[in-house]
Design a protein around this motif. Structure first.
Motif, PDB file in Angstrom:
ATOM      1  N   THR A  66      64.195  69.398 -20.355  1.00 51.67           N
ATOM      2  CA  THR A  66      63.716  69.896 -19.066  1.00 51.67           C
ATOM      3  C   THR A  66      62.525  70.833 -19.252  1.00 51.67           C
ATOM      4  O   THR A  66      61.610  70.847 -18.432  1.00 51.67           O
ATOM      5  CB  THR A  66      64.843  70.615 -18.289  1.00 51.67           C
TER       6      THR A  66
ATOM      7  N   THR B 170      69.303  76.008 -14.713  1.00 49.75           N
ATOM      8  CA  THR B 170      69.879  76.109 -16.050  1.00 49.75           C
ATOM      9  C   THR B 170      71.254  76.767 -16.015  1.00 49.75           C
ATOM     10  O   THR B 170      72.230  76.261 -16.572  1.00 49.75           O
ATOM     11  CB  THR B 170      68.937  76.941 -16.951  1.00 49.75           C
TER      12      THR B 170
ATOM     13  N   VAL C  84      51.430  76.640 -15.815  1.00 49.32           N
ATOM     14  CA  VAL C  84      51.011  75.249 -16.025  1.00 49.32           C
ATOM     15  C   VAL C  84      51.657  74.348 -14.981  1.00 49.32           C
ATOM     16  O   VAL C  84      51.026  73.438 -14.438  1.00 49.32           O
ATOM     17  CB  VAL C  84      51.379  74.777 -17.451  1.00 49.32           C
ATOM     18  N   SER C  85      52.906  74.631 -14.701  1.00 52.59           N
ATOM     19  CA  SER C  85      53.628  73.808 -13.737  1.00 52.59           C
ATOM     20  C   SER C  85      52.942  73.838 -12.366  1.00 52.59           C
ATOM     21  O   SER C  85      52.705  72.802 -11.749  1.00 52.59           O
ATOM     22  CB  SER C  85      55.062  74.323 -13.639  1.00 52.59           C
TER      23      SER C  85
ATOM     24  N   ALA D 262      49.335  72.186 -12.678  1.00 51.97           N
ATOM     25  CA  ALA D 262      49.367  70.727 -12.833  1.00 51.97           C
ATOM     26  C   ALA D 262      49.727  70.061 -11.508  1.00 51.97           C
ATOM     27  O   ALA D 262      49.147  69.035 -11.136  1.00 51.97           O
ATOM     28  CB  ALA D 262      50.369  70.332 -13.916  1.00 51.97           C
ATOM     29  N   LYS D 263      50.672  70.652 -10.790  1.00 51.98           N
ATOM     30  CA  LYS D 263      51.074  70.050  -9.510  1.00 51.98           C
ATOM     31  C   LYS D 263      49.947  70.135  -8.486  1.00 51.98           C
ATOM     32  O   LYS D 263      49.813  69.280  -7.622  1.00 51.98           O
ATOM     33  CB  LYS D 263      52.345  70.704  -8.989  1.00 51.98           C
TER      34      LYS D 263
ATOM     35  N   ARG E 117      54.709  78.673 -18.786  1.00 54.50           N
ATOM     36  CA  ARG E 117      55.233  77.388 -18.312  1.00 54.50           C
ATOM     37  C   ARG E 117      55.137  77.303 -16.791  1.00 54.50           C
ATOM     38  O   ARG E 117      54.754  76.271 -16.231  1.00 54.50           O
ATOM     39  CB  ARG E 117      56.685  77.237 -18.781  1.00 54.50           C
TER      40      ARG E 117
ATOM     41  N   GLY F  76      54.163  70.407 -16.105  1.00 58.05           N
ATOM     42  CA  GLY F  76      54.065  70.467 -14.651  1.00 58.05           C
ATOM     43  C   GLY F  76      54.359  69.116 -14.033  1.00 58.05           C
ATOM     44  O   GLY F  76      53.800  68.741 -13.004  1.00 58.05           O
TER      45      GLY F  76
ATOM     46  N   TYR G 128      59.094  65.100 -11.603  1.00 52.26           N
ATOM     47  CA  TYR G 128      59.928  64.128 -12.305  1.00 52.26           C
ATOM     48  C   TYR G 128      61.309  64.053 -11.696  1.00 52.26           C
ATOM     49  O   TYR G 128      61.761  65.002 -11.049  1.00 52.26           O
ATOM     50  CB  TYR G 128      60.052  64.531 -13.786  1.00 52.26           C
TER      51      TYR G 128
ATOM     52  N   ARG H 225      73.793  75.214 -12.611  1.00 52.01           N
ATOM     53  CA  ARG H 225      74.181  73.801 -12.725  1.00 52.01           C
ATOM     54  C   ARG H 225      74.464  73.391 -14.170  1.00 52.01           C
ATOM     55  O   ARG H 225      75.540  72.884 -14.472  1.00 52.01           O
ATOM     56  CB  ARG H 225      73.077  72.919 -12.119  1.00 52.01           C
ATOM     57  N   GLU H 226      73.495  73.603 -15.059  1.00 49.07           N
ATOM     58  CA  GLU H 226      73.645  73.026 -16.393  1.00 49.07           C
ATOM     59  C   GLU H 226      74.662  73.773 -17.254  1.00 49.07           C
ATOM     60  O   GLU H 226      75.435  73.158 -17.965  1.00 49.07           O
ATOM     61  CB  GLU H 226      72.293  72.978 -17.106  1.00 49.07           C
TER      62      GLU H 226
ATOM     63  N   GLY I  90      61.995  76.588  -9.789  1.00 48.18           N
ATOM     64  CA  GLY I  90      61.118  75.408  -9.810  1.00 48.18           C
ATOM     65  C   GLY I  90      61.409  74.535 -11.012  1.00 48.18           C
ATOM     66  O   GLY I  90      61.204  74.941 -12.140  1.00 48.18           O
ATOM     67  N   GLY I  91      61.906  73.347 -10.784  1.00 48.19           N
ATOM     68  CA  GLY I  91      62.137  72.426 -11.905  1.00 48.19           C
ATOM     69  C   GLY I  91      63.488  72.630 -12.569  1.00 48.19           C
ATOM     70  O   GLY I  91      64.187  73.625 -12.341  1.00 48.19           O
ATOM     71  N   MET I  92      63.852  71.671 -13.411  1.00 52.63           N
ATOM     72  CA  MET I  92      65.178  71.681 -14.025  1.00 52.63           C
ATOM     73  C   MET I  92      65.300  72.712 -15.142  1.00 52.63           C
ATOM     74  O   MET I  92      66.404  73.002 -15.586  1.00 52.63           O
ATOM     75  CB  MET I  92      65.504  70.289 -14.586  1.00 52.63           C
ATOM     76  N   SER I  93      64.159  73.240 -15.633  1.00 57.29           N
ATOM     77  CA  SER I  93      64.269  74.279 -16.664  1.00 57.29           C
ATOM     78  C   SER I  93      64.279  75.674 -16.030  1.00 57.29           C
ATOM     79  O   SER I  93      64.295  76.675 -16.736  1.00 57.29           O
ATOM     80  CB  SER I  93      63.125  74.169 -17.677  1.00 57.29           C
ATOM     81  N   SER I  94      64.272  75.723 -14.705  1.00 59.69           N
ATOM     82  CA  SER I  94      64.282  77.032 -14.040  1.00 59.69           C
ATOM     83  C   SER I  94      65.602  77.752 -14.307  1.00 59.69           C
ATOM     84  O   SER I  94      66.600  77.144 -14.696  1.00 59.69           O
ATOM     85  CB  SER I  94      64.087  76.860 -12.538  1.00 59.69           C
TER      86      SER I  94
ATOM     87  N   ASP J 124      58.723  70.510 -17.532  1.00 62.36           N
ATOM     88  CA  ASP J 124      58.121  71.604 -16.767  1.00 62.36           C
ATOM     89  C   ASP J 124      56.868  72.167 -17.449  1.00 62.36           C
ATOM     90  O   ASP J 124      55.974  72.680 -16.781  1.00 62.36           O
ATOM     91  CB  ASP J 124      59.161  72.707 -16.505  1.00 62.36           C
TER      92      ASP J 124
ATOM     93  N   TYR K 275      75.809  70.700  -7.549  1.00 65.70           N
ATOM     94  CA  TYR K 275      74.793  69.666  -7.711  1.00 65.70           C
ATOM     95  C   TYR K 275      73.464  70.216  -7.195  1.00 65.70           C
ATOM     96  O   TYR K 275      72.448  70.135  -7.850  1.00 65.70           O
ATOM     97  CB  TYR K 275      75.194  68.406  -6.933  1.00 65.70           C
ATOM     98  N   TRP K 276      73.509  70.838  -6.007  1.00 67.17           N
ATOM     99  CA  TRP K 276      72.273  71.393  -5.434  1.00 67.17           C
ATOM    100  C   TRP K 276      72.225  72.908  -5.598  1.00 67.17           C
ATOM    101  O   TRP K 276      73.160  73.625  -5.255  1.00 67.17           O
ATOM    102  CB  TRP K 276      72.149  71.046  -3.943  1.00 67.17           C
TER     103      TRP K 276
END
Lengths: 416, 414
Positions: free
Chosen positions: B69, A277, A341-342, A345-346, A338, B76, B79, A280-281, A269-273, B73, A287-288
């Motif tokens: 990133t 990380t 919260v993610s 918040a969503k 994290r 939450g 983005y 991809r990073e 979930g998310g780019m810090s997952s 996150d 890309y996906w």
């Protein structure tokens, strides 16, 4: 979250399950009518029929031609949609509050008094065959179709477009027979969310659907997942190799479901997952890349997937699994925090969209038989500990895998 | 045109701020519109705008890529960022109490360090993105259309760039482009949701007030298009044939755009001539009409994807339905149906800061001003059967047209 939200659920006199979420002050209302019959209920020689029924129901009633029905929906400006799932078929509607009664009446007419015009039955078959051709140009969806029979078993793992041979054989009589058998008021789940007079809506729904399917099948069939591990490949001329890997998870009714949901957030979930990380990073392989789950009723399946150019597919597949395994080694408190919260918040931001709230409600009714209040979901999320995650991973190891690739070449020496 | 429904202010350095206050909302969506895209590149640097977008996530003087990133996150945030032919946009949707933190993060990304050590790795990611898009027939048609119709003009090159242009691109070229375009006078901070305009102002002044101003982006050249000829591209790896008929149409800021869109919906939307007479005649599963527009020009497209053997039939059917539209015109109740559907979708948009933000980016970029949902609805409601008739005379669909055909055959309509 606004505290004025009010949940209710009960069985209507006609037999349909009903759940509502009153959201005062909203400018739209959304409702869903779910028929508890889907791909798994199709006759084996008529695969694809559930989707053709869903499409053809929209092509006219005893009182309205296809165009008159479409015009009637458009005149009150409603947004309609639908789709066939593994065990149910959903009809969705969003409208302005002043048109709610009319929109419900039109849906009842469409589901209860369809005319199945012969010409549209034939076109439905023809278009489904053409959609099967189109599926060949959609690597992601095609990979999903290929893995599903092995992940879920031959019955639950069907695809809504069916197979060329079975679709070709479908006639108007088949469509009518499927509708008569499965579109029964006892097999309906009706959900509504928005600024709605719940009592009045429930009473109208009860009246409208009282006559639906009097001669049909009342009981909802249950199907078990039949997981069949293995590494499978289909060769196809394309630029990238698509990789999907899955293994059994838990059902939404399982106490560990919330733990699994947070685990998926940590993984994908998310780019810090972790997947984003690492795959991809750090390694620049894709890309996906993603992680997700799918839930037939009473079951769950965890997925990871990515697409990459063929020379990098072995490294990508290895890295995907390495990240899944690493979960059991080093989950940290701040990472879990994290993820919490993610998700929380969503729930708040996406919860501003009425249609989104309805999807949650409808999912709860389908999987659990009753709504779960937002506050309860928040409480469950907050209660998950690092120890819960460790226990989950110990109880649900990824020791059996289904691996599906689609593209120019198979994986080398990959052990499932 | 100014719009009193919005809170607007421009900082001394030229950064414009636009806020829609949505008092009922518990969330806020915020982001930066950067007025540069693929058409603002030189050919050697094709794909640089999109590459910059990726690199903005890779590190600033204050944060490395993991800190960026992670912070998204931690809030939450929902983005992302996107690059089009004419703009680059960065955004996040968070709980309203996280407004300042969200704007702080994205504003920091707009001061990116374009870190050299991340550049080569990100190049691999973009080359994979190009490979993935090469597996999409829809993307092939879009790129082919631009390559052929805009040949010699910056609108011709693909947003992602080509494998060659990306491989050749250096970090210094990327950094130069970034410095030239990411400055306050070329950017807008846009916010929608449960916040006060004055609070956003305070945050913006604090976070962006010291950004130095630079020269404006180079002027764009209006393309000259020849709406004639047939352009085919044979790609055997696809199963379907894609066919597009392309006509001249109003640009993004033209005052006939709503008329064009209502006409396109009635010709090729759901419950349209194309739907009933082509799709529901079993000719093709997907046929539609719609406008593709840029700041200084537009195109009306009638297009579809079909079995290769049906391509001629689909072409003839699209032409026949255009003739029917000219013969029969449209009726008051047709326009009313389109407006009523728009009313529902606009009511949905008004619930969601995220969807409002996306719409505001587009309106601010092409019209210079945001529009409320009520203003957008009024513009649609001004369309009548007469304005559609005038449109069809002025922007004909039965005279000049270009044809694009992509798929496993070299189909060209007879």
């Amino acid at each position: 979250m606004p505290i004025n939200d009010t949940y209710s659920s009960h069985r209507l006199a006609c037999g349909a399950h009903f759940a509502a979420l009153q959201l005062p002050g909203r400018h739209t209302v959304s409702f869903q009518i779910r028929v508890m019959a889907g791909l798994a209920d199709e006759p084996a020689d008529k695969l694809g029929i559930a989707g053709i029924v869903e499409q053809t129901l929209r092509k006219g009633t005893q009182n309205k031609s296809a165009r008159e029905l479409a015009d009637a929906f458009d005149t009150i400006g409603v947004q309609t949609g639908g789709g066939v799932g593994r065990q149910s078929t959903v009809y969705r509607c969003t409208c302005l509050p002043e048109y709610l009664d009319e929109a419900l009446a039109l849906h009842a007419e469409m589901l209860g008094q369809p005319s199945f015009p012969d010409v549209f039955c034939k076109v439905g078959v023809e278009l489904t065959l053409q959609e099967l051709t189109a599926l060949e140009d959609d690597p992601q969806e095609l990979t999903s179709k290929l893995i599903a029979p092995h992940a879920f078993g031959a019955q639950l793992g069907r695809h809504e477009l069916g197979e060329r041979q079975t679709v070709s054989s479908i006639t108007r009589d088949d469509l009518l027979a499927y509708w008569q058998q499965h579109y029964h008021r006892q097999k309906l789940q009706i959900t509504v969310a928005g600024d709605v007079d719940v009592k009045q809506f429930a009473s109208l729904a009860d009246q409208h659907f009282a006559q639906l399917g009097v001669d049909g099948e009342r009981s909802v069939a249950d199907f078990d997942v039949a997981f069949n591990p293995g590494v499978r490949h289909r060769e196809k001329d394309q630029e990238q190799e698509h990789i999907v890997i899955c293994w059994p998870g838990v059902a939404p009714s399982d106490p560990a479901y919330t733990t699994e949901k947070l685990l998926l957030t940590i993984l994908g979930g998310g780019m810090s997952s972790r997947l984003f990380t690492e795959v991809r990073e750090k390694q620049g392989l894709v890309y996906w890349v993603g992680a997700w789950s799918e839930h037939p009723r009473g079951a769950g399946m965890m997925f990871v997937g990515a697409s990459t150019t063929p020379a990098r597919c072995d490294q990508t597949a290895r890295t995907l699994l390495r990240e899944v395994d690493r979960l059991a080694e080093d989950i940290a408190e701040d990472e879990l925090q994290r993820a919490k919260v993610s998700v929380l918040a969503k729930m708040q931001t996406h919860g501003e969209i009425t249609r989104g709230r309805l999807n949650e409600l409808s999912g709860d009714l389908f999987h659990l038989g009753h709504p779960i209040e937002v506050e309860e979901k928040q409480r469950r999320i907050n209660a998950v500990t690092v120890e819960d995650i460790r226990q989950y991973l110990a109880a649900h190891p990824r020791d059996r895998l289904c691996v599906q690739t689609l593209g120019p070449r198979a994986l080398e020496e990959f052990q499932a | 045109m100014s719009n009193a429904a919005f809170f607007q202010h421009t900082l001394d350095n030229g950064l414009r701020i636009v806020v829609e206050e949505m008092p009922h909302s518990q969330s806020v969506a915020a982001g930066f519109l950067v007025r540069t895209g693929a058409r603002d590149e030189v050919e050697d640097l094709a794909g640089v705008s999109h590459f910059v977008e990726h690199m903005c996530f890779k590190g600033t003087p204050k944060r490395d890529w993991q800190a960026i990133t992670r912070e998204f996150d931690e809030m939450g945030s929902t983005y992302n960022a996107y690059t089009s032919k004419e703009r680059t946009v960065y955004f996040g949707w968070v709980r309203h109490e996280d407004l300042e933190r969200q704007v702080d993060l994205i504003a920091d990304m707009m001061r990116s360090a374009m870190p050299t050590e991340e550049f080569d790795m990100e190049k691999n990611v973009i080359l994979e993105e190009i490979a993935m898009s090469d597996d999409s027939l829809e993307r092939e048609v879009f790129d082919q259309l631009h390559q052929q119709l805009f040949a010699g003009h910056p609108l011709a090159w693909p947003i992602l760039g080509t494998t060659d242009s990306i491989k050749r691109l250096t970090r210094d070229q990327l950094h130069g482009y970034f410095q030239e375009r990411y400055h306050p006078a070329n950017m807008v901070l846009v916010v929608a949701g449960g916040v006060k305009g004055s609070d956003v102002m305070r945050v913006a002044e604090k976070l962006c007030g010291d950004w130095p101003a630079f020269a404006p982006r180079p002027e764009r050249q209006k393309p000259k298009i020849d709406f004639n000829g047939t352009h085919t591209k044979k790609l055997e790896r696809f199963s379907r044939q894609a066919l597009g008929l392309i006509f001249d149409a109003p640009g993004a800021a033209h005052d006939q755009r709503e008329t064009a869109d209502v006409m396109a919906t009635l010709l090729g939307g759901p419950n349209s001539l194309f739907y009933w007479n082509i799709i529901q005649a079993g000719v093709a599963p997907y046929v539609a009409a719609g406008r593709l527009d840029y700041c200084d020009m537009g195109m009306m497209l009638a297009f579809g994807f079909c079995e290769p053997d049906n391509a001629q039939k689909m072409h003839d059917a699209m032409r026949a339905e255009i003739d029917n539209l000219y013969r029969d015109g449209i009726k008051d109740e047709d326009v009313l149906r389109v407006c009523n559907k728009a009313r529902t979708s606009l009511a949905g948009e008004a619930e969601s800061p995220y969807h409002r933000l996306m719409q505001m980016f587009g309106d601010i970029d092409v019209l210079g001003q945001p529009r409320t949902v009520e203003q957008r609805l009024s513009a649609l409601e001004a369309v009548t059967p007469d304005t559609v008739r005038e449109y069809l005379d002025q922007w004909p669909l039965n005279k000049n047209m270009a044809v694009i055909s992509v798929g496993p055959t070299e189909f060209a309509p007879a």
